[in-house]
Design an enzyme around this catalytic site. Structure first.
Site, PDB file in Angstrom:
ATOM      1  N   LYS A 173       1.594  -8.125  19.235  1.00  0.00           N
ATOM      2  CA  LYS A 173       2.718  -7.950  18.821  1.00  0.00           C
ATOM      3  C   LYS A 173       3.309  -7.182  18.999  1.00  0.00           C
ATOM      4  O   LYS A 173       3.937  -6.893  17.948  1.00  0.00           O
ATOM      5  CB  LYS A 173       2.706  -9.075  18.377  1.00  0.00           C
ATOM      6  CG  LYS A 173       4.106  -9.252  19.298  1.00  0.00           C
ATOM      7  CD  LYS A 173       5.647  -8.860  19.415  1.00  0.00           C
ATOM      8  CE  LYS A 173       6.396  -8.727  18.580  1.00  0.00           C
ATOM      9  NZ  LYS A 173       7.801  -7.558  18.174  1.00  0.00           N
ATOM     10  N   GLU A 247       2.097  -5.334   4.977  1.00  0.00           N
ATOM     11  CA  GLU A 247       2.285  -3.730   4.113  1.00  0.00           C
ATOM     12  C   GLU A 247       3.811  -3.838   5.172  1.00  0.00           C
ATOM     13  O   GLU A 247       4.336  -4.340   5.788  1.00  0.00           O
ATOM     14  CB  GLU A 247       2.095  -3.040   5.470  1.00  0.00           C
ATOM     15  CG  GLU A 247       0.154  -3.252   5.411  1.00  0.00           C
ATOM     16  CD  GLU A 247      -0.305  -2.392   3.554  1.00  0.00           C
ATOM     17  OE1 GLU A 247       0.375  -2.191   2.711  1.00  0.00           O
ATOM     18  OE2 GLU A 247      -1.639  -2.674   3.325  1.00  0.00           O
ATOM     19  N   CYS A 281       6.627   4.401   5.602  1.00  0.00           N
ATOM     20  CA  CYS A 281       6.931   3.397   4.127  1.00  0.00           C
ATOM     21  C   CYS A 281       6.097   4.325   3.535  1.00  0.00           C
ATOM     22  O   CYS A 281       6.707   4.152   2.053  1.00  0.00           O
ATOM     23  CB  CYS A 281       6.053   2.637   4.901  1.00  0.00           C
ATOM     24  SG  CYS A 281       4.977   2.134   6.185  1.00  0.00           S
ATOM     25  N   GLU A 381      15.617   0.418   0.355  1.00  0.00           N
ATOM     26  CA  GLU A 381      14.623   1.630   1.079  1.00  0.00           C
ATOM     27  C   GLU A 381      15.737   2.108   2.683  1.00  0.00           C
ATOM     28  O   GLU A 381      15.817   0.522   2.959  1.00  0.00           O
ATOM     29  CB  GLU A 381      13.042   0.673   2.012  1.00  0.00           C
ATOM     30  CG  GLU A 381      12.441   1.298   2.759  1.00  0.00           C
ATOM     31  CD  GLU A 381      11.252   0.940   3.714  1.00  0.00           C
ATOM     32  OE1 GLU A 381      11.458  -0.547   4.132  1.00  0.00           O
ATOM     33  OE2 GLU A 381      10.236   1.631   3.159  1.00  0.00           O
TER      34      GLU A 381
HETATM   35  C1  UN1 Z   1       3.057   4.364   6.864  1.00  0.00           C
HETATM   36  O1  UN1 Z   1       4.186   4.854   6.561  1.00  0.00           O
HETATM   37  O2  UN1 Z   1       3.925   3.304   7.587  1.00  0.00           O
HETATM   38  O3  UN1 Z   1      -0.290   8.477   5.105  1.00  0.00           O
HETATM   39  C2  UN1 Z   1       1.923   4.762   7.266  1.00  0.00           C
HETATM   40  C3  UN1 Z   1       0.704   8.518   5.931  1.00  0.00           C
HETATM   41  C4  UN1 Z   1       0.271   7.941   6.698  1.00  0.00           C
HETATM   42  C5  UN1 Z   1       0.185   7.003   7.515  1.00  0.00           C
HETATM   43  C6  UN1 Z   1       1.749   6.110   6.820  1.00  0.00           C
HETATM   44  N1  UN1 Z   1      -1.165   8.759   7.613  1.00  0.00           N
HETATM   45  O4  UN1 Z   1       1.574   9.431   5.583  1.00  0.00           O
END
Ligand code: UN1
Length: 491
Positions: A173, A247, A281, A381
């Site tokens: 999804k 996550e 993130c 955030e």
């Molecule tokens: C994310 O930030 O949602 O390390 C994933 C990174 C990427 C993955 C990030 N390879 O910035």
């Protein structure tokens, strides 16, 4: 154009009969297509089919499952440019970044392919003679994967490829902002030879996501998204005894010490804070600077941030694309309203407008100084191009500020003191710490994830994710021909 779900081996319209438009965030007049807004009945059909798919797929030898994923990697490589282009069109980040996103999927595919010939277990000595003891891995069942918009290809591959390699069937999804990329990924999986019922694609919003997470026949759930939604997913999965990987959010900091190479740190912070328009993130959303270089470094960063070129990610020369949608702009505006009262604005601070920018969700790279540890701007955030600068006196204070948030995904330190760099690796409460590099840039073959409220202890990527998607089973084989009693006969 109307796009469909992929359920029971066929592309089908949603049972709800509802569709919603997917628009280009750089130009909202550009409609990519109408995508299903699915409901519980669609999810139930997908899960039912996936259960059947699981039964056959789990019996396929793991190296053969890996062969399918190798072909997926080949197809992604061959179509990298086209996929990057459609991904930029639907979520906005510049082509260089969407190419990187596809590459992360390619890397994940080839890693998964090779894992098909490993999936190691252990063979250990038994305490009894003529008896073997071993552990091995078994698939778990139907995997429900709920993925975000910011890495429309890479994150679905982080979840789906190891899930499939381990022999699970997948119901995906994807975020409603990026259904086209997910559709292309599923088409490629099928073209590579994945049995159709091993993969199901259900488009939609939180309603479809909630139906998937709570479906009793979904044995495991992997979710990437906000910490608030993750808490709801966690409650549901806890109640229903599902295996769950979360996550979630981050409030990642880059620490710049007085002895840092400031030019290097400058490139790093711009990439970390404003790459993907701050919608990672792992984005650098706090800059912790030692007092001796604070004023000089902030001026350097503000000057370069002001000069960043905003625009359509498919236009050459664009540094920063749009935010993903109107709600993302509104969220950034709420934080900017707070920052403007409490802190000193050093760059940006408003929507980027004029000319073509008026057609999309553009927001200026924004920097605040004088941000107080513990304040909302420093703690929460934002998921947008807002960098909060905190001044500190020494490394101890920098570490305390870094660790003083509820999140713990990534952190970074710029210093030329090797001892301090290693202390930082030990002391910073994050799943990932970079030395002399920004907070983003995780590689597909290393474990990815965070501590505290960023995650729930699992990792994606690398070797660790294969533990999540498989169940350890232990086998004992006694070939002594008589009853042997562990713990009793020898002691
Ligand atoms: C994310 O930030 O949602 O390390 C994933 C990174 C990427 C993955 C990030 N390879 O910035």
């Amino acid at each position: 154009m109307q796009f469909l779900n992929f359920i029971s081996g066929a592309w089908v319209a949603p049972d709800t009969g509802k569709f919603q438009p997917n628009v280009n965030p750089a130009d909202t007049r550009d409609v990519i297509g109408e995508f299903p807004l699915s409901g519980a009945a669609d999810v139930a059909a997908a899960v039912g089919s996936a259960k059947r798919g699981f039964d056959a797929w789990r019996r396929t030898p793991a190296p053969a499952r890996g062969d399918v994923l190798r072909r997926v990697g080949d197809l992604l490589s061959a179509r990298k440019e086209a996929i990057a282009d459609l991904m930029t069109r639907e979520m906005g980040k510049p082509l260089a970044e969407t190419r990187g996103d596809v590459q992360e999927g390619i890397d994940t595919a080839y890693y998964a392919a090779s894992e098909g010939r490993r999936l190691f277990g252990h063979t250990v000595p038994s305490e009894l003679a003529n008896k073997w003891a071993m552990s091995f891995r078994r698939p778990i069942g139907v995997a429900g994967l709920v993925t975000p918009f910011n890495f429309p290809l890479a994150i679905p591959t982080w979840k789906a490829f190891p899930a499939l390699l381990c022999g699970n069937a997948v119901v995906l999804k994807p975020a409603e902002d990026v259904p086209h990329t997910a559709t292309v990924l599923v088409e490629i999986l099928l073209e590579a030879g994945l049995p159709p019922e091993a993969i199901q694609l259900v488009h939609g919003d939180g309603e479809a996501g909630a139906a998937l997470v709570s479906h009793p026949d979904v044995a495991l759930v992997s979710f990437t998204g906000s910490t608030d939604t993750g808490a709801l997913v966690g409650e549901t999965c806890g109640r229903l005894h599902k295996r769950l990987s979360l996550e979630m959010g981050g409030k990642n900091a880059m620490i710049v010490m007085d002895d840092a190479n400031l030019d290097l740190a400058l490139d790093g912070v711009l990439w970390g804070a404003f790459g993907t328009t701050g919608q990672r993130c792992t984005a650098t959303s706090r800059l912790i600077v030692q007092a001796g270089v604070h004023d000089e470094f902030v001026s350097m960063v503000a000057k370069r941030a002001d000069a960043m070129k905003l625009g359509d990610g498919r236009t050459r020369g664009t540094d920063v694309g749009p935010l993903v949608n109107a709600a993302a702009v509104e969220k950034v505006e709420r934080y900017v309203a707070i920052g403007t009262v409490e802190c000193e604005l050093r760059a940006g601070g408003g929507r980027a407008t004029g000319g073509l920018l008026d057609r999309g969700f553009f927001y200026q790279p924004t920097i605040y100084t004088g941000v107080k540890p513990g304040s909302r701007l420093e703690q929460e955030e934002i998921f947008g191009p807002v960098l909060s600068v905190v001044r500190v006196n020494d490394a101890e204070e920098a570490f305390a500020v870094n660790n003083g948030v509820k999140y713990g995904l990534s952190s970074s330190i710029y210093t030329s003191d090797v001892n301090l760099a290693f202390r930082a690796l030990n002391e910073l409460d994050n799943g990932i710490t970079y030395v002399n590099a920004p907070t983003i840039g995780a590689e597909a073959h290393l474990p990815f994830g965070g501590v505290k409220q960023t995650g729930n202890g699992h990792r994606e990527g690398g070797w660790e994710v294969y533990e999540f998607y498989s169940e350890t089973k232990v086998g004992y084989a006694d070939f002594s021909g008589r009853l042997q009693r562990a713990q009793i006969d020898n002691y």
